[in-house]
Write a protein that holds these residues in place. Structure first.
Motif, PDB file in Angstrom:
ATOM      1  N   ALA A 177       2.822  -0.926   3.221  1.00 51.82           N
ATOM      2  CA  ALA A 177       4.264  -1.110   2.992  1.00 51.82           C
ATOM      3  C   ALA A 177       4.805  -2.122   3.983  1.00 51.82           C
ATOM      4  N   ARG A 178       5.725  -2.950   3.497  1.00 53.24           N
ATOM      5  CA  ARG A 178       6.382  -3.918   4.351  1.00 53.24           C
ATOM      6  C   ARG A 178       7.764  -4.236   3.769  1.00 53.24           C
ATOM      7  N   ALA A 179       8.787  -4.114   4.607  1.00 51.32           N
ATOM      8  CA  ALA A 179      10.165  -4.422   4.212  1.00 51.32           C
ATOM      9  C   ALA A 179      10.592  -3.636   2.975  1.00 51.32           C
ATOM     10  N   GLY A 180      10.213  -2.360   2.922  1.00 45.50           N
ATOM     11  CA  GLY A 180      10.648  -1.500   1.828  1.00 45.50           C
ATOM     12  C   GLY A 180       9.860  -1.647   0.546  1.00 45.50           C
ATOM     13  N   LYS A 181       8.818  -2.484   0.540  1.00 51.29           N
ATOM     14  CA  LYS A 181       8.012  -2.679  -0.660  1.00 51.29           C
ATOM     15  C   LYS A 181       6.570  -2.294  -0.363  1.00 51.29           C
ATOM     16  N   THR A 182       5.908  -1.643  -1.336  1.00 55.00           N
ATOM     17  CA  THR A 182       4.530  -1.224  -1.174  1.00 55.00           C
ATOM     18  C   THR A 182       3.612  -2.124  -1.996  1.00 55.00           C
ATOM     19  N   TYR A 183       2.561  -2.605  -1.375  1.00 49.35           N
ATOM     20  CA  TYR A 183       1.571  -3.459  -2.029  1.00 49.35           C
ATOM     21  C   TYR A 183       0.282  -2.652  -2.163  1.00 49.35           C
ATOM     22  N   SER A 184      -0.197  -2.509  -3.405  1.00 50.32           N
ATOM     23  CA  SER A 184      -1.360  -1.661  -3.677  1.00 50.32           C
ATOM     24  C   SER A 184      -2.466  -2.454  -4.350  1.00 50.32           C
ATOM     25  N   TYR A 185      -3.712  -2.106  -4.013  1.00 50.28           N
ATOM     26  CA  TYR A 185      -4.892  -2.787  -4.551  1.00 50.28           C
ATOM     27  C   TYR A 185      -5.958  -1.729  -4.853  1.00 50.28           C
ATOM     28  N   GLN A 186      -6.640  -1.900  -5.974  1.00 45.85           N
ATOM     29  CA  GLN A 186      -7.588  -0.896  -6.428  1.00 45.85           C
ATOM     30  C   GLN A 186      -8.963  -1.002  -5.774  1.00 45.85           C
ATOM     31  N   ASN A 187      -9.409  -2.225  -5.510  1.00 45.80           N
ATOM     32  CA  ASN A 187     -10.762  -2.424  -4.981  1.00 45.80           C
ATOM     33  C   ASN A 187     -10.690  -3.298  -3.735  1.00 45.80           C
ATOM     34  N   THR A 188     -10.952  -2.713  -2.575  1.00 49.80           N
ATOM     35  CA  THR A 188     -10.859  -3.462  -1.322  1.00 49.80           C
ATOM     36  C   THR A 188     -12.031  -3.122  -0.411  1.00 49.80           C
ATOM     37  N   VAL A 189     -12.148  -3.887   0.651  1.00 51.34           N
ATOM     38  CA  VAL A 189     -13.081  -3.581   1.731  1.00 51.34           C
ATOM     39  C   VAL A 189     -12.399  -3.991   3.029  1.00 51.34           C
ATOM     40  N   THR A 190     -12.641  -3.223   4.088  1.00 49.54           N
ATOM     41  CA  THR A 190     -12.030  -3.496   5.386  1.00 49.54           C
ATOM     42  C   THR A 190     -13.115  -3.828   6.402  1.00 49.54           C
ATOM     43  N   THR A 191     -12.867  -4.872   7.190  1.00 47.93           N
ATOM     44  CA  THR A 191     -13.760  -5.193   8.302  1.00 47.93           C
ATOM     45  C   THR A 191     -13.056  -4.805   9.593  1.00 47.93           C
ATOM     46  N   LEU A 192     -13.839  -4.256  10.509  1.00 52.94           N
ATOM     47  CA  LEU A 192     -13.287  -3.792  11.778  1.00 52.94           C
ATOM     48  C   LEU A 192     -14.174  -4.263  12.908  1.00 52.94           C
ATOM     49  N   ASN A 193     -13.567  -4.829  13.938  1.00 53.56           N
ATOM     50  CA  ASN A 193     -14.305  -5.285  15.108  1.00 53.56           C
ATOM     51  C   ASN A 193     -14.270  -4.255  16.226  1.00 53.56           C
ATOM     52  N   ASP A 194     -15.398  -4.125  16.926  1.00 48.55           N
ATOM     53  CA  ASP A 194     -15.481  -3.364  18.171  1.00 48.55           C
ATOM     54  C   ASP A 194     -14.970  -1.931  18.008  1.00 48.55           C
ATOM     55  N   LEU A 195     -15.820  -1.088  17.461  1.00 43.72           N
ATOM     56  CA  LEU A 195     -15.426   0.302  17.218  1.00 43.72           C
ATOM     57  C   LEU A 195     -15.115   1.045  18.515  1.00 43.72           C
ATOM     58  N   ASP A 196     -15.823   0.717  19.602  1.00 37.74           N
ATOM     59  CA  ASP A 196     -15.556   1.397  20.871  1.00 37.74           C
ATOM     60  C   ASP A 196     -14.131   1.163  21.336  1.00 37.74           C
ATOM     61  N   ALA A 197     -13.682  -0.100  21.280  1.00 40.08           N
ATOM     62  CA  ALA A 197     -12.319  -0.404  21.699  1.00 40.08           C
ATOM     63  C   ALA A 197     -11.310   0.238  20.761  1.00 40.08           C
ATOM     64  N   ALA A 198     -11.619   0.241  19.454  1.00 41.60           N
ATOM     65  CA  ALA A 198     -10.707   0.832  18.478  1.00 41.60           C
ATOM     66  C   ALA A 198     -10.554   2.327  18.687  1.00 41.60           C
ATOM     67  N   ASN A 199     -11.611   2.958  19.190  1.00 41.02           N
ATOM     68  CA  ASN A 199     -11.554   4.395  19.437  1.00 41.02           C
ATOM     69  C   ASN A 199     -11.036   4.739  20.828  1.00 41.02           C
ATOM     70  N   GLY A 200     -10.609   3.729  21.571  1.00 47.00           N
ATOM     71  CA  GLY A 200      -9.981   3.974  22.857  1.00 47.00           C
ATOM     72  C   GLY A 200     -10.942   4.309  23.978  1.00 47.00           C
ATOM     73  N   ILE A 201     -12.227   3.916  23.830  1.00 44.17           N
ATOM     74  CA  ILE A 201     -13.193   4.233  24.878  1.00 44.17           C
ATOM     75  C   ILE A 201     -12.946   3.391  26.131  1.00 44.17           C
ATOM     76  N   ASN A 202     -12.538   2.130  25.946  1.00 46.39           N
ATOM     77  CA  ASN A 202     -12.256   1.265  27.085  1.00 46.39           C
ATOM     78  C   ASN A 202     -10.796   1.462  27.511  1.00 46.39           C
ATOM     79  N   VAL A 203     -10.562   2.182  28.604  1.00 40.77           N
ATOM     80  CA  VAL A 203      -9.191   2.509  29.011  1.00 40.77           C
ATOM     81  C   VAL A 203      -8.499   1.336  29.682  1.00 40.77           C
TER      82      VAL A 203
END
Length: 257
Positions: A177-203
Motif C-alpha cells: 500500500a502507498r498513499a491510500g492505494k493498494t498494488y497487488s500482484y499474483q506471481n512474485t519473487v523477493t530477493t533479500l540481502n544479508d539475512l544475518d543483518a535483516a534478523n538483527g544479529i549485528n547490533v
C-alpha cells in the motif's frame, strides 16, 4: 454394385494393414496427453526488458543523523532507452536511464544511467562501473548467490564467495500500500540481502536490501536500509539508536511501453 478396389491395388491392402494399428496407437497416445507438464519458471519473466518500457516509483526517503530523521518524498522513473551491442558472451545489453522529479507536476531530470544484461543464467546490472548479479535463473525458492561475482580481479575465486542474496516467497502473491492505494500482484519473487543483518544479529549496524519482482512487470517494491548504531569512536552500540543512516522504499505506481 460396390467394387473392392483393393483387389486391383495390392499395395493398398498392405498400407491399410499397417495404417490401422498406427492410427489406433496415435489415438491412444493423444488420449494419455490430457495433462500439460508445468515447467519451472526460468526467471527472465520477473524482469522483462524492452526498448521504450518504463516504470515509475513513488519514493519515501529518510536520512538519519544522531537519531534525528529527515524525510523527503519524490519519484523515480526507469526507462529502457536503447539496446546496446551484445556483451562478450553474446548476451543482450540494455541502457536504462533513471530520472527523478519532486512531484508529478515537475519535469523529469536524469539522475543516473545503468546497463542491464540479460543472460541465460543470470541478470546483471552495472552502475558506476560496478556489475552486480541481481537475479539467477531459474528462480527457485531458497536459492542463494553472491551479487559481487564480477567485482573481483579473479572471477574464478569470486564464484566461490559466500552468498549474500537469497530468493524468498517465489511464485507467491504480493501486495503493498502507498498513499491510500493498494498494488497487488499474483506471481512474485523477493530477493533479500544479508539475512544475518535483516534478523538483527549485528547490533552495531543494520543493512537490509530487499526487492520484490512481479512476473511480466519487473521490480515492484524496493527497500534499502543502512544504519550505524555506534556512536563514532565510542565503541558502544545501541540498536535502538540510529546515529547515521538512510531508509528508502520504492513502490511501483505506473508502468508501460
Amino acid at each position: 454394385m460396390k467394387k473392392n478396389y483393393s483387389a486391383y491395388f495390392p499395395a493398398l491392402r498392405t498400407t491399410a494393414a499397417w495404417l490401422g494399428p498406427m492410427l489406433l496407437l496415435a489415438a491412444a497416445v493423444a488420449g494419455c496427453q490430457t495433462e500439460t507438464v508445468q515447467l519451472p519458471n526460468p526467471g527472465p519473466e520477473y524482469y522483462p526488458v524492452a526498448v521504450g518500457a518504463y516504470r515509475i516509483y513513488d519514493v519515501a526517503d529518510t536520512s538519519w543523523r544522531n537519531n534525528v530523521p529527515t524525510a523527503s518524498r519524490f519519484q523515480f522513473r526507469e526507462q529502457v532507452a536503447a539496446e546496446l551491442s551484445p556483451d562478450a558472451t553474446g548476451q543482450p545489453v540494455y541502457r536504462v536511464v533513471r530520472s527523478r522529479r519532486a512531484t508529478p507536476a515537475d519535469a523529469w531530470a536524469t539522475d543516473s544511467v545503468l546497463t542491464v544484461t540479460v543472460g541465460r543464467q543470470m541478470l546483471t546490472e552495472q552502475r558506476n562501473g560496478r556489475r552486480t548479479v541481481e537475479l539467477v535463473f531459474p528462480v527457485v525458492e531458497g536459492s542463494s548467490w553472491n551479487t559481487d561475482t564480477f567485482f573481483a580481479p579473479d572471477t574464478s575465486r569470486a564464484l566461490n564467495r559466500v552468498p549474500n542474496r537469497y530468493y524468498r516467497q517465489a511464485g507467491q502473491a504480493f501486495s503493498v500500500a502507498r498513499a491510500g492505494k493498494t498494488y497487488s500482484y499474483q506471481n512474485t519473487v523477493t530477493t533479500l540481502n544479508d539475512l544475518d543483518a535483516a534478523n538483527g544479529i549485528n547490533v552495531c549496524g543494520t543493512t537490509i536490501l530487499r526487492t520484490t519482482y512481479a512476473e511480466g512487470i519487473g521490480p515492484v517494491y524496493r527497500v534499502r536500509r543502512r544504519f550505524s548504531h555506534e556512536l563514532s569512536g565510542s565503541g558502544t552500540c545501541n540498536p535502538a539508536i540510529k546515529y547515521l543512516g538512510q531508509s528508502r522504499s520504492e513502490v511501483l505506481i505506473e508502468s508501460g511501453n
